[in-house]
Design a protein around this motif. Structure first.
Motif, PDB file in Angstrom:
ATOM      1  N   GLY A  17       0.879  -1.337  -0.134  1.00  0.00           N
ATOM      2  CA  GLY A  17       0.176  -0.628  -0.553  1.00  0.00           C
ATOM      3  C   GLY A  17       0.636   1.430  -0.581  1.00  0.00           C
ATOM      4  O   GLY A  17       0.546   2.400  -0.215  1.00  0.00           O
ATOM      5  N   ARG A 191       1.855  12.207   4.456  1.00  0.00           N
ATOM      6  CA  ARG A 191       0.674  12.499   4.227  1.00  0.00           C
ATOM      7  C   ARG A 191       1.076  14.472   5.240  1.00  0.00           C
ATOM      8  O   ARG A 191       1.349  14.348   6.110  1.00  0.00           O
ATOM      9  N   GLY A 222       0.614  -1.993  10.205  1.00  0.00           N
ATOM     10  CA  GLY A 222       0.687  -1.407   8.588  1.00  0.00           C
ATOM     11  C   GLY A 222      -1.159  -1.245   8.031  1.00  0.00           C
ATOM     12  O   GLY A 222      -1.991  -1.392   9.310  1.00  0.00           O
ATOM     13  N   ASP A 224      -2.268  -2.923   6.707  1.00  0.00           N
ATOM     14  CA  ASP A 224      -2.997  -4.204   6.115  1.00  0.00           C
ATOM     15  C   ASP A 224      -3.259  -4.979   7.647  1.00  0.00           C
ATOM     16  O   ASP A 224      -4.120  -6.151   7.807  1.00  0.00           O
ATOM     17  N   ILE A 249      -5.004  -0.218  16.055  1.00  0.00           N
ATOM     18  CA  ILE A 249      -5.627   0.210  14.734  1.00  0.00           C
ATOM     19  C   ILE A 249      -5.337  -0.779  13.370  1.00  0.00           C
ATOM     20  O   ILE A 249      -4.181  -1.072  13.584  1.00  0.00           O
ATOM     21  N   GLY A 251      -6.187  -1.248  10.743  1.00  0.00           N
ATOM     22  CA  GLY A 251      -6.627  -0.852   9.348  1.00  0.00           C
ATOM     23  C   GLY A 251      -7.396  -1.952   8.752  1.00  0.00           C
ATOM     24  O   GLY A 251      -9.126  -1.927   8.566  1.00  0.00           O
ATOM     25  N   GLY A 273     -10.741   0.152  12.970  1.00  0.00           N
ATOM     26  CA  GLY A 273     -10.419  -0.136  12.104  1.00  0.00           C
ATOM     27  C   GLY A 273      -9.612   0.807  11.279  1.00  0.00           C
ATOM     28  O   GLY A 273      -9.086   0.951  11.748  1.00  0.00           O
ATOM     29  N   VAL A 275      -8.322   3.634   9.862  1.00  0.00           N
ATOM     30  CA  VAL A 275      -8.645   4.848  10.879  1.00  0.00           C
ATOM     31  C   VAL A 275      -8.033   6.170   9.261  1.00  0.00           C
ATOM     32  O   VAL A 275      -6.972   5.840   8.754  1.00  0.00           O
ATOM     33  N   MET A 278      -4.923   9.788  10.611  1.00  0.00           N
ATOM     34  CA  MET A 278      -3.511   8.472  11.799  1.00  0.00           C
ATOM     35  C   MET A 278      -3.149   9.503  13.001  1.00  0.00           C
ATOM     36  O   MET A 278      -2.003   9.302  13.613  1.00  0.00           O
ATOM     37  N   LYS A 291       4.798  -2.646  13.394  1.00  0.00           N
ATOM     38  CA  LYS A 291       5.472  -3.265  11.609  1.00  0.00           C
ATOM     39  C   LYS A 291       6.659  -2.296  11.505  1.00  0.00           C
ATOM     40  O   LYS A 291       6.530  -0.858  11.189  1.00  0.00           O
ATOM     41  N   GLY A 295       6.231   3.870   5.728  1.00  0.00           N
ATOM     42  CA  GLY A 295       5.302   5.389   6.392  1.00  0.00           C
ATOM     43  C   GLY A 295       5.277   5.632   7.357  1.00  0.00           C
ATOM     44  O   GLY A 295       4.954   6.473   8.423  1.00  0.00           O
ATOM     45  N   GLU A 299       5.703   8.244  10.126  1.00  0.00           N
ATOM     46  CA  GLU A 299       4.970   9.333  10.640  1.00  0.00           C
ATOM     47  C   GLU A 299       5.169   9.283  11.931  1.00  0.00           C
ATOM     48  O   GLU A 299       4.829  10.148  12.935  1.00  0.00           O
ATOM     49  N   ILE A 313       8.882  -6.998   6.642  1.00  0.00           N
ATOM     50  CA  ILE A 313       8.852  -7.336   5.796  1.00  0.00           C
ATOM     51  C   ILE A 313       9.760  -7.949   5.339  1.00  0.00           C
ATOM     52  O   ILE A 313      10.828  -6.755   5.143  1.00  0.00           O
ATOM     53  N   GLU A 317      12.250  -4.253   4.268  1.00  0.00           N
ATOM     54  CA  GLU A 317      12.050  -3.363   5.563  1.00  0.00           C
ATOM     55  C   GLU A 317      13.056  -3.283   6.692  1.00  0.00           C
ATOM     56  O   GLU A 317      12.523  -2.976   8.074  1.00  0.00           O
TER      57      GLU A 317
HETATM   58  N1  UDP Z   1      -3.194   3.956   7.996  1.00  0.00           N
HETATM   59  C1  UDP Z   1      -4.053   4.591   7.863  1.00  0.00           C
HETATM   60  N2  UDP Z   1      -4.783   4.162   8.655  1.00  0.00           N
HETATM   61  C2  UDP Z   1      -4.674   2.612   8.841  1.00  0.00           C
HETATM   62  C3  UDP Z   1      -3.488   2.315   8.946  1.00  0.00           C
HETATM   63  C4  UDP Z   1      -2.105   2.475   9.042  1.00  0.00           C
HETATM   64  O1  UDP Z   1      -3.574   5.762   7.436  1.00  0.00           O
HETATM   65  O2  UDP Z   1      -5.889   2.210   9.496  1.00  0.00           O
HETATM   66  C5  UDP Z   1      -1.213   3.950   7.363  1.00  0.00           C
HETATM   67  C6  UDP Z   1       0.069   4.583   7.950  1.00  0.00           C
HETATM   68  O3  UDP Z   1      -0.227   5.608   8.437  1.00  0.00           O
HETATM   69  C7  UDP Z   1       0.933   4.317   7.142  1.00  0.00           C
HETATM   70  C8  UDP Z   1       0.311   3.492   5.998  1.00  0.00           C
HETATM   71  O4  UDP Z   1      -1.191   3.738   6.174  1.00  0.00           O
HETATM   72  O5  UDP Z   1       1.096   5.705   6.154  1.00  0.00           O
HETATM   73  C9  UDP Z   1       1.067   2.426   6.453  1.00  0.00           C
HETATM   74  O6  UDP Z   1       2.068   1.851   5.660  1.00  0.00           O
HETATM   75  P1  UDP Z   1       3.813   1.570   5.788  1.00  0.00           P
HETATM   76  O7  UDP Z   1       4.602   2.063   5.372  1.00  0.00           O
HETATM   77  O8  UDP Z   1       4.178   1.504   7.014  1.00  0.00           O
HETATM   78  O9  UDP Z   1       3.300  -0.214   5.856  1.00  0.00           O
HETATM   79  P2  UDP Z   1       2.574  -0.651   4.969  1.00  0.00           P
HETATM   80  O10 UDP Z   1       0.898  -1.067   4.952  1.00  0.00           O
HETATM   81  O11 UDP Z   1       2.623  -0.053   4.105  1.00  0.00           O
HETATM   82  O12 UDP Z   1       3.336  -2.133   4.733  1.00  0.00           O
END
Ligand code: UDP
Length: 402
Positions: A17, A191, A222, A224, A249, A251, A273, A275, A278, A291, A295, A299, A313, A317
């Motif tokens: 993502g 963001r 993450g 997912d 959270i 995801g 779920g 959000v 964040m 994880k 991103g 953040e 990952i 990662e």
């Molecule tokens: N994120 C979000 N809402 C959620 C869960 C995750 O906005 O409920 C965002 C989080 O803030 C981050 C991204 O999803 O910007 C996850 O990116 P990351 O590189 O950490 O891991 P990925 O999911 O890409 O493996």
């Protein structure tokens, strides 16, 4: 007079993502600071790939769940031969489709946020330049969205600019032969909301329905909801013994959220779920268990959160773990109980120093700085766009409105 807007095409590919999130962050920052003068189109390149690569989202999801496969593919495609053979196959069809896309859209700038898009995009741009007898090429920039360890193909000497988030990725770019003029380090694009954080934690907690005075840990897996989120929450709840607060959270992992909601907890546990705020949940927390996603790490730093990593990952990662530890902003363990005891140890010792180091490493302005540099690049290049550039209906269906 109605001046035609400048067109920026941001290319990403749906594998995981993170790439799309970075593309979206850039688009949002462009819109905020340049409004209608610049029109940004995000485009998923996946459907433009010839089979079997148009299904690489599926292979990727499968492979990262079977790490030995992913490690093999990652390592092989990083070698000289892997790169050559891999790209020869991968480029079939894609270069022609990209040429058609560039002719149709007539972008003033192309930006890639994916490791496998440099070679085919630059080939398409070069061929168009030759076929159209143009003295200049469409300017092209890469925005690297991995944090430390990353794939070699992120770096191509043919780019006009390559934006990197860290010293580690910058050094990788240097080893791949990119010049100091090409490599620019502003940070990972996150963001725009993260550069306007709410500062009153107590007020924020109240607004989010949290308890105001409890030690608060945020748990994320993450986008997912991957990894041992449930086990970690249980271990932490046991350790807290009712004296803490946990925000989990989940995801897009709906099964996880409903499982956690059914459990009984001693601590004050909030299960969420996916959000979209964040930045608020992070600002309202004292530290994060996550994880090792780039991103989430970038953040968390901006929000001053000490980071307990509990999953990653393989390959891209893996390097984020020593990076977090060496910079003194967190720790790693894959044992839920060890994760919980480490975090409790932090609360005992006080989080102030780690928080300070995190804030010093955070780069809340990165996205805006990248966008400003991209605008300069458009001005400097003075590339003359193709006439009547307008995306055809065929291609428009792949573009993301954002
Ligand atoms: N994120 C979000 N809402 C959620 C869960 C995750 O906005 O409920 C965002 C989080 O803030 C981050 C991204 O999803 O910007 C996850 O990116 P990351 O590189 O950490 O891991 P990925 O999911 O890409 O493996």
């Amino acid at each position: 007079s109605a001046e035609a807007p400048t067109k920026v095409l941001v290319l990403y590919k749906t594998t995981g993502g993170g790439h799309k999130a970075s593309a979206q962050a850039l688009k949002d920052a462009f819109e905020e600071n340049y409004g209608r003068k610049i029109e940004v189109t995000m485009l998923d390149v996946l459907p433009l790939c010839a089979p079997p690569f148009n299904k690489s989202d599926m292979y990727y999801d499968f492979m990262v769940k079977h790490p030995f496969l992913w490690r093999g593919a990652f390592a092989w495609s990083s070698t000289k031969w892997g790169e050559r053979v891999g790209f020869a196959w991968y480029k079939v069809g894609l270069v022609d489709n990209l040429k058609k896309l560039f002719l149709d859209v007539s972008p003033d700038l192309v930006v890639s946020v994916h490791p496998l898009l440099q070679v085919p995009s630059l080939a398409a741009i070069r061929q168009l330049q030759q076929q159209q007898h143009r003295p200049r090429k469409i300017p092209f920039a890469t925005v690297v969205t991995d944090y430390t360890t990353c794939h070699a193909t992120w770096f191509d000497k043919g780019v006009d600019k390559c934006f990197v988030p860290t010293v580690e990725t910058k050094e990788f770019g240097e080893r791949r032969g990119l010049s100091q003029k090409q490599l620019v380090m502003h940070g990972l694009p996150i963001r725009p909301a993260f550069s306007k954080l709410p500062h009153n934690k107590a007020w924020l907690r109240q607004r989010l329905g949290m308890r105001r005075n409890l030690s608060t840990v945020l748990i994320v897996g993450g986008g997912d909801g991957m990894g041992p989120v449930e086990e970690t929450c249980v271990a932490l709840d046991n350790r807290f013994g009712g004296a803490g607060q946990i925000v989990v959270i989940c995801g897009r992992n709906k099964g996880l959220a409903s499982k956690l909601r059914k459990r009984k907890w001693a601590s004050n546990v909030l299960v969420l779920g996916f959000v979209s705020n964040m930045h608020e949940w992070m600002s309202a927390s004292d530290c994060i268990i996550t994880k090792a996603g780039p991103g989430t790490i970038a953040e968390s730093l901006v929000c001053g959160l000490p980071i307990m990593l509990n999953n990653f990952i393989p390959c891209q990662e893996a390097g984020n773990i020593p990076w977090v530890i060496d910079n003194g902003v967190g720790d790693y363990s894959n044992e839920p109980d060890e994760v919980a005891s480490t975090v409790l140890g932090w609360f005992k010792k006080g989080l102030r120093k780690m928080r300070k180091r995190a804030l010093a490493l955070g780069r809340p302005e990165a996205t805006y700085q990248i966008v400003d540099d991209l605008v300069e690049l458009i001005k400097d290049t003075r590339w003359e766009p193709f006439k009547d550039g307008e995306m055809s209906k065929d291609l428009a269906k792949f573009a993301v409105a954002g």
